[in-house]
Design an enzyme around this catalytic site. Structure first.
Site, PDB file in Angstrom:
ATOM      1  N   LYS A 152      55.917 -24.246   9.591  1.00 22.53           N
ATOM      2  CA  LYS A 152      55.816 -25.177   8.477  1.00 22.53           C
ATOM      3  C   LYS A 152      57.200 -25.752   8.229  1.00 22.53           C
ATOM      4  O   LYS A 152      58.204 -25.067   8.423  1.00 22.53           O
ATOM      5  CB  LYS A 152      55.327 -24.412   7.250  1.00 22.53           C
ATOM      6  CG  LYS A 152      55.115 -25.262   6.008  1.00 22.53           C
ATOM      7  CD  LYS A 152      54.480 -24.454   4.912  1.00 22.53           C
ATOM      8  CE  LYS A 152      54.255 -25.311   3.674  1.00 22.53           C
ATOM      9  NZ  LYS A 152      53.425 -26.497   3.932  1.00 22.53           N
ATOM     10  N   THR A 169      46.563 -32.383  12.961  1.00 18.64           N
ATOM     11  CA  THR A 169      45.418 -32.599  12.090  1.00 18.64           C
ATOM     12  C   THR A 169      44.144 -31.956  12.612  1.00 18.64           C
ATOM     13  O   THR A 169      43.320 -31.459  11.832  1.00 18.64           O
ATOM     14  CB  THR A 169      45.198 -34.116  11.880  1.00 18.64           C
ATOM     15  OG1 THR A 169      46.386 -34.678  11.295  1.00 18.64           O
ATOM     16  CG2 THR A 169      44.024 -34.393  10.971  1.00 18.64           C
ATOM     17  N   VAL A 210      54.843 -38.677  17.778  1.00 16.99           N
ATOM     18  CA  VAL A 210      55.338 -39.253  16.549  1.00 16.99           C
ATOM     19  C   VAL A 210      54.863 -38.427  15.358  1.00 16.99           C
ATOM     20  O   VAL A 210      53.847 -37.742  15.430  1.00 16.99           O
ATOM     21  CB  VAL A 210      54.841 -40.704  16.344  1.00 16.99           C
ATOM     22  CG1 VAL A 210      55.351 -41.617  17.422  1.00 16.99           C
ATOM     23  CG2 VAL A 210      53.301 -40.776  16.293  1.00 16.99           C
ATOM     24  N   ASN A 245      63.502 -32.440  11.639  1.00 17.48           N
ATOM     25  CA  ASN A 245      62.603 -33.429  11.056  1.00 17.48           C
ATOM     26  C   ASN A 245      63.402 -34.493  10.321  1.00 17.48           C
ATOM     27  O   ASN A 245      63.875 -34.272   9.208  1.00 17.48           O
ATOM     28  CB  ASN A 245      61.620 -32.737  10.099  1.00 17.48           C
ATOM     29  CG  ASN A 245      60.674 -33.724   9.430  1.00 17.48           C
ATOM     30  OD1 ASN A 245      60.594 -34.886   9.827  1.00 17.48           O
ATOM     31  ND2 ASN A 245      59.964 -33.259   8.426  1.00 17.48           N
ATOM     32  N   SER A 278      50.297 -36.010   1.401  1.00 20.43           N
ATOM     33  CA  SER A 278      51.506 -36.148   0.595  1.00 20.43           C
ATOM     34  C   SER A 278      51.870 -34.773   0.050  1.00 20.43           C
ATOM     35  O   SER A 278      51.963 -34.567  -1.156  1.00 20.43           O
ATOM     36  CB  SER A 278      51.273 -37.146  -0.543  1.00 20.43           C
ATOM     37  OG  SER A 278      52.461 -37.335  -1.288  1.00 20.43           O
ATOM     38  N   CYS A 302      59.962 -37.295   7.936  1.00 23.87           N
ATOM     39  CA  CYS A 302      58.901 -37.058   6.957  1.00 23.87           C
ATOM     40  C   CYS A 302      58.824 -38.195   5.942  1.00 23.87           C
ATOM     41  O   CYS A 302      59.799 -38.482   5.257  1.00 23.87           O
ATOM     42  CB  CYS A 302      59.128 -35.738   6.225  1.00 23.87           C
ATOM     43  SG  CYS A 302      57.854 -35.418   4.999  1.00 23.87           S
TER      44      CYS A 302
END
Length: 297
Positions: A42, A262, A187, A123, A67, A126
Site C-alpha cells: 500500500k 483494480t 501507468v 510514487n 479518492s 498519485c
C-alpha cells in the site's frame, strides 16, 4: 515464467499493484499469495495519513474512480509491524513510497534502506493528494529533480511510477532514467470526476479522482509501448489488466513485468488466474522464455 528486474529475480511477471492489495495479508485467505511474482505495498508516506474525507470509491463503466488519499500507517509503523508479516510470504517485496516534499521522500527512503524490502517504487504520480504527488508527476524537469535527489539516497533498486497525466509521458520516462531510475512503472490512474445528479454536486470532496480499470487499458498499453521503445531500463506495465491476454499484450509491448490493480477488487484471486493463463499460453505457443515475445511489437 521467471523475470529479472534490476537484479531482483521474480518467479513470474505478475505483481500485485500498490493500493489494491494492502500488505498481502488481506488476500491470504483467498489464495497462496506467495505464488505472486511480487507484492507492491500500500502506498506509504513518511508519516501516517488519514486519507481523504467523504466518498472514496465510485464505480464507473468498465472501471472505478478512487479518492482514497494515500491512507496508510506511515513508514515507521510499516517497518515495525506490516513488513514482518510480509517477510513471511515467499515473494518479492516492493515498497511504494509517496511524499509531499523531496525531504519526505528522502527521509522515507533512508528508513527503508535498512530493511529487507527488495525494491522501492517511487510514487510521483498519485492524483488524489492535494500537495506533492500530482506536481511531481506532471512536469519532466520537476520529476528529474526529485528522482535525482532520491536516487542519491536510495540503496535499493529504484522503480519510478509515472502518471499518465504527465505533459509528455515519453519525455518524463527519459528524464527519470537520466536522473537515475533503475526501472519505470506505468501507468497510474487517469484524472477524472463524477457528479451526483441528485445532490447536484461532485461525488468526491476533492472533485477529481483517479480512474482505473479495463477502461484505461488501451491507453496504458500505448504508453507502455512508447516508453519501452524510448528507455533502456526494465518497464513494468499496468493499467486495466484483468486477464492473462491483457498481461501478454503488455509484455509484447515491451513490459518486463505487469502489475494488477483494480481487477483484485472484482475477483480477489485474479492474479492467480493471470499467472496460470500466462503459463498455459506459453505451453500452447511453445514459448520457453518470456524474452521470446517481450517487445516483439
Amino acid at each position: 515464467m521467471n523475470v529479472n528486474i534490476c537484479g531482483v529475480d521474480l518467479k513470474n511477471p505478475v505483481i500485485a499493484a500498490s493500493g489494491t492489495f494492502g500488505f498481502g495479508e488481506e488476500y491470504a485467505n483467498f489464495y497462496d499469495v506467495s505464488k505472486l511474482g511480487a507484492i507492491c505495498t500500500k502506498g506509504l508516506t513518511l508519516n501516517p495519513k488519514e486519507g481523504n474525507d467523504g466518498v472514496r470509491v465510485c464505480e464507473t463503466r468498465s472501471g472505478m474512480l478512487n479518492s482514497v488519499g494515500l491512507q496508510n500507517p506511515g513508514v515507521d509503523h510499516f517497518i515495525q509491524y506490516e513488513l514482518e508479516n510480509m517477510k513471511k510470504i515467499d515473494t518479492v517485496i516492493i515498497a511504494n513510497l509517496g511524499g509531499a516534499s523531496v525531504e519526505d521522500y528522502i527521509n522515507g527512503v533512508e528508513k527503508l534502506n535498512n530493511t529487507d524490502i527488495d525494491m522501492l517504487e517511487l510514487n510521483i504520480s498519485c492524483p488524489n493528494v492535494k500537495s506533492g504527488g500530482m506536481a511531481f508527476g506532471i512536469k519532466s524537469k520537476v520529476a528529474y529533480e526529485v528522482v535525482h535527489e532520491v536516487k542519491k539516497a536510495c540503496k535499493k533498486p529504484l522503480i519510478v511510477k509515472l502518471s499518465p497525466n504527465a505533459e509528455d509521458i515519453v519525455d518524463m520516462a527519459c528524464k527519470c532514467c537520466e536522473a537515475g531510475a533503475d526501472s519505470i512503472s506505468l501507468v497510474n490512474t487517469f484524472k477524472g470526476m463524477a457528479i451526483d445528479i441528485n445532490k447536484r454536486k461532485p461525488v468526491f470532496d476533492n472533485i477529481s479522482a483517479g480512474l482505473s480499470g479495463p477502461a484505461i487499458k488501451p491507453i496504458a498499453l500505448r504508453m507502455v509501448y512508447e516508453v519501452s521503445k524510448a528507455v533502456n531500463v526494465p518497464v513494468v506495465g499496468l493499467g486495466g489488466i484483468s486477464s492473462f491476454k491483457d498481461a501478454i499484450e503488455f509484455i509484447m509491448a515491451g513490459a518486463s513485468a505487469v502489475q494488477v490493480g483494480t481487477a483484485n477488487f472484482i475477483k480477489p484471486d485474479i492474479c492467480l488466474d493471470i499467472i496460470n493463463g500466462i503459463e498455459s499460453y506459453m505451453k500452447k505457443e511453445n514459448i520457453k522464455d518470456l524474452s521470446e515475445i517481450r517487445g516483439i511489437i
